[in-house]
Design a protein around this motif. Structure first.
Motif, mmCIF file in Angstrom:
data_model
loop_
_atom_site.group_PDB
_atom_site.id
_atom_site.type_symbol
_atom_site.label_atom_id
_atom_site.label_comp_id
_atom_site.label_asym_id
_atom_site.label_seq_id
_atom_site.Cartn_x
_atom_site.Cartn_y
_atom_site.Cartn_z
ATOM 1 N N ASP A 211 0.715 -1.602 0.157
ATOM 2 C CA ASP A 211 0.079 -0.134 -0.575
ATOM 3 C C ASP A 211 0.843 0.711 -0.064
ATOM 4 O O ASP A 211 1.228 1.931 0.860
ATOM 5 C CB ASP A 211 -0.970 -0.144 1.236
ATOM 6 N N MET A 212 0.551 1.663 -0.925
ATOM 7 C CA MET A 212 2.335 2.435 -1.363
ATOM 8 C C MET A 212 1.545 4.178 -0.479
ATOM 9 O O MET A 212 2.517 4.952 -0.187
ATOM 10 C CB MET A 212 2.909 2.834 -2.509
ATOM 11 N N GLU A 213 0.719 3.991 -0.306
ATOM 12 C CA GLU A 213 -0.209 5.736 -0.646
ATOM 13 C C GLU A 213 -0.174 5.493 1.701
ATOM 14 O O GLU A 213 0.168 6.476 2.101
ATOM 15 C CB GLU A 213 -1.749 5.981 -0.722
ATOM 16 N N GLN A 214 -0.453 4.106 1.630
ATOM 17 C CA GLN A 214 -0.331 4.427 3.414
ATOM 18 C C GLN A 214 1.322 4.455 3.924
ATOM 19 O O GLN A 214 2.015 5.133 4.720
ATOM 20 C CB GLN A 214 -0.357 2.463 3.775
ATOM 21 N N ILE A 215 2.339 3.750 3.133
ATOM 22 C CA ILE A 215 3.462 4.005 3.262
ATOM 23 C C ILE A 215 4.303 5.787 2.663
ATOM 24 O O ILE A 215 4.779 6.158 3.725
ATOM 25 C CB ILE A 215 4.529 3.489 2.255
ATOM 26 N N SER A 216 3.926 6.530 2.078
ATOM 27 C CA SER A 216 3.813 7.720 2.021
ATOM 28 C C SER A 216 3.408 8.454 2.923
ATOM 29 O O SER A 216 4.362 9.243 3.691
ATOM 30 C CB SER A 216 3.695 7.960 0.769
ATOM 31 N N GLN A 217 1.953 7.876 3.928
ATOM 32 C CA GLN A 217 1.633 8.369 5.242
ATOM 33 C C GLN A 217 2.677 8.360 6.353
ATOM 34 O O GLN A 217 2.667 9.293 6.381
ATOM 35 C CB GLN A 217 0.161 8.128 4.886
ATOM 36 N N ILE A 218 3.146 7.203 5.798
ATOM 37 C CA ILE A 218 3.910 6.316 7.329
ATOM 38 C C ILE A 218 5.119 7.380 7.200
ATOM 39 O O ILE A 218 5.625 8.250 8.351
ATOM 40 C CB ILE A 218 4.379 5.431 7.520
ATOM 41 N N ILE A 219 5.919 7.367 5.840
ATOM 42 C CA ILE A 219 7.114 8.647 5.942
ATOM 43 C C ILE A 219 6.465 10.188 7.043
ATOM 44 O O ILE A 219 7.756 10.400 7.652
ATOM 45 C CB ILE A 219 7.280 8.299 4.650
ATOM 46 N N ALA A 220 5.701 10.554 5.980
ATOM 47 C CA ALA A 220 5.961 11.738 6.161
ATOM 48 C C ALA A 220 4.740 12.008 8.206
ATOM 49 O O ALA A 220 5.485 13.296 8.341
ATOM 50 C CB ALA A 220 4.018 12.427 5.016
ATOM 51 N N ALA A 221 4.210 11.194 8.036
ATOM 52 C CA ALA A 221 3.375 11.840 9.986
ATOM 53 C C ALA A 221 4.623 11.395 10.353
ATOM 54 O O ALA A 221 4.475 12.091 11.449
ATOM 55 C CB ALA A 221 2.473 10.951 10.104
ATOM 56 N N HIS A 222 5.993 10.182 10.624
ATOM 57 C CA HIS A 222 7.061 10.855 11.577
ATOM 58 C C HIS A 222 7.492 10.678 11.102
ATOM 59 O O HIS A 222 8.802 10.748 11.673
ATOM 60 C CB HIS A 222 6.443 8.550 11.841
ATOM 61 N N SER A 223 7.806 11.588 9.768
ATOM 62 C CA SER A 223 9.437 12.411 9.512
ATOM 63 C C SER A 223 10.431 10.882 9.168
ATOM 64 O O SER A 223 12.046 10.832 10.144
ATOM 65 C CB SER A 223 9.465 13.284 10.499
ATOM 66 N N ILE A 224 10.475 9.340 8.808
ATOM 67 C CA ILE A 224 11.062 8.833 8.719
ATOM 68 C C ILE A 224 11.984 8.994 7.365
ATOM 69 O O ILE A 224 12.093 9.680 6.708
ATOM 70 C CB ILE A 224 10.444 7.798 8.272
ATOM 71 N N THR A 225 13.435 9.010 8.409
ATOM 72 C CA THR A 225 14.585 8.816 7.623
ATOM 73 C C THR A 225 15.183 7.999 6.593
ATOM 74 O O THR A 225 15.775 8.163 6.259
ATOM 75 C CB THR A 225 15.575 10.187 8.090
ATOM 76 N N HIS A 226 15.026 7.139 7.813
ATOM 77 C CA HIS A 226 15.721 5.971 6.859
ATOM 78 C C HIS A 226 14.896 4.144 7.659
ATOM 79 O O HIS A 226 13.916 4.399 8.014
ATOM 80 C CB HIS A 226 16.504 4.617 8.449
ATOM 81 N N ILE A 227 14.945 3.742 6.412
ATOM 82 C CA ILE A 227 14.186 2.404 6.081
ATOM 83 C C ILE A 227 14.699 1.348 6.655
ATOM 84 O O ILE A 227 15.707 0.493 5.314
ATOM 85 C CB ILE A 227 13.060 2.263 5.125
ATOM 86 N N ILE A 228 14.553 0.363 6.992
ATOM 87 C CA ILE A 228 14.609 -1.327 7.199
ATOM 88 C C ILE A 228 13.900 -2.101 6.558
ATOM 89 O O ILE A 228 12.794 -3.031 7.726
ATOM 90 C CB ILE A 228 15.370 -1.099 8.608
ATOM 91 N N HIS A 229 14.186 -3.056 6.111
ATOM 92 C CA HIS A 229 12.897 -3.522 5.181
ATOM 93 C C HIS A 229 13.053 -4.612 5.264
ATOM 94 O O HIS A 229 13.953 -6.365 4.737
ATOM 95 C CB HIS A 229 12.633 -3.388 3.584
#
Length: 93
Positions: free
Chosen positions: A65-83
């Motif tokens: 769900d790319m829309e949700q991922i984008s929202q999470i990144i924006a809402a939490h000021s994500i700078t790094h992702i561990i997949h």
């Protein structure tokens, strides 16, 4: 663990590997955001004390769900992702 500045998103964060990565992050002062479709926190609750567990933010969702991922990144000021997200299938003998 190398020191990084910013916020970390861990996909598959409640799985086996994810829980251990989250433990390492929290032990090193981070407050990670977890994205997981299952959301089973039993292992993580065994690995972290209450204070550490309170620093973890769990978001139920799907990495497709790319829309949700984008929202999470924006809402939490994500700078790094561990997949670490993956689907586990059953093995047929």
């Amino acid at each position: 663990m190398a020191c990084i500045n910013g916020r970390v998103l861990v996909t598959g964060g409640t799985g086996f590997l994810g829980s251990w990565v989250v433990k390492a992050l929290v032990t090193n002062g981070y407050s990670p955001v977890l994205l997981d479709v299952a959301g089973n926190t039993k292992l993580m609750e065994c690995l972290l004390n209450r204070e550490q567990f309170a620093r973890v933010r769990l978001v139920h969702g799907d990495i497709t769900d790319m829309e949700q991922i984008s929202q999470i990144i924006a809402a939490h000021s994500i700078t790094h992702i561990i997949h670490l997200a993956a689907l586990l299938g059953e093995c047929e003998a």
